[in-house]
Design a protein around this motif. Sequence first.
Motif, PDB file in Angstrom:
ATOM      1  N   ALA A   1      -4.283  -1.882  -3.777  1.00 24.58           N
ATOM      2  CA  ALA A   1      -4.273  -0.444  -3.486  1.00 24.58           C
ATOM      3  C   ALA A   1      -4.259   0.389  -4.763  1.00 24.58           C
ATOM      4  O   ALA A   1      -4.775   1.505  -4.781  1.00 24.58           O
TER       5      ALA A   1
ATOM      6  N   ALA B   1      -1.298  -6.733  -2.014  1.00 20.39           N
ATOM      7  CA  ALA B   1      -1.565  -5.397  -1.466  1.00 20.39           C
ATOM      8  C   ALA B   1      -1.256  -4.298  -2.474  1.00 20.39           C
ATOM      9  O   ALA B   1      -2.011  -3.324  -2.593  1.00 20.39           O
ATOM     10  N   THR B   2      -0.162  -4.442  -3.215  1.00 21.04           N
ATOM     11  CA  THR B   2       0.211  -3.414  -4.204  1.00 21.04           C
ATOM     12  C   THR B   2      -0.865  -3.273  -5.270  1.00 21.04           C
ATOM     13  O   THR B   2      -1.292  -2.163  -5.599  1.00 21.04           O
TER      14      THR B   2
ATOM     15  N   ILE C   1       0.809  -1.226   0.000  1.00 18.99           N
ATOM     16  CA  ILE C   1       0.000   0.000   0.000  1.00 18.99           C
ATOM     17  C   ILE C   1       0.843   1.277   0.000  1.00 18.99           C
ATOM     18  O   ILE C   1       0.534   2.215  -0.743  1.00 18.99           O
TER      19      ILE C   1
ATOM     20  N   SER D   1       2.077   1.880  -3.631  1.00 19.68           N
ATOM     21  CA  SER D   1       0.987   2.283  -4.518  1.00 19.68           C
ATOM     22  C   SER D   1       0.552   3.714  -4.234  1.00 19.68           C
ATOM     23  O   SER D   1       0.298   4.494  -5.158  1.00 19.68           O
TER      24      SER D   1
END
Length: 283
Positions: free
Chosen positions: A226, A222-223, A113, A116
């Motif tokens: 987000a 997560a990348t 996150i 991103s």
Amino acid sequence: MQKIKKQKLYLLALLLPFIILIVGFEIGPLVTMLKNSFYADDGTKVTFEQYITIFKSKFYLQAIQNSVLISFFSAITSIIVAIGLAYSFTKFSKKAQNRLLMIANMTSHFEGIPLSFSYIILLGNNGLFTLLFAKFGWDVLGNFNLYSWTGLILVYVYFQIPMAIMLLYPSYQGIKQQWKEAAALLGASKRQFWLHIGLPVLLPSIAGIFSILFANAMGAYATAYALVGSNYNLLSLQIASLVASDVALKPQLGSALGVLLASTMIMAMWFNQRMMRRFRRDL
């Protein structure tokens, strides 16, 4: 003999916490995921229904295809760039090398996150660079869209390149100066040395690191979440939506997708090992 046996038992006891950790947090969930993938949605009947659903669905097949393509292109781009950068590291002094490796190590852990969010601030629709270039009339970005396939590749490459450098750098230390001197005495140029000696020596490491980068990108969640949320169809995002969603909770189907994700990663690493064994035998 008795003393050696006691020493082995003592060492095994020291390993016990690590063994419990591996079983509890890796093997246990893997076995549970594999078992759940063969259950129907109600969790009572053993069936291949979940796998049939996946291979009949264009939506889930597209998710697999997108994940494989993004992982492949981000891994191949990162390893190509890392080959040059890792080599350049070896040309600095030992003190400078340690500092560069420290920066690479820090950068490789900047993902998810926070990464991103940083890209959105800089290159999003209202990002700093986007507005700055527009203000001066510079068409630098063109039709670039951060929230697309190209944007995902760019973000993935950011944390993949430092990881590749960290993994590839020690391999350059294995190339001895005596080899270069011997090749030069025999009349070989630098290009010939790297083509016939350097790269063949590095190739097993390069292929192994490529597999690691591919697996790392396949499992990234997560990348991508987000950055694109549910706007882009990726396997890791679909698994999370099926397992943890409040709208369409289907853990059995999510487990089947998870098995396919793990199988794809294992197959890539198995193929790499097979090719490297053949390469070493031919060499």
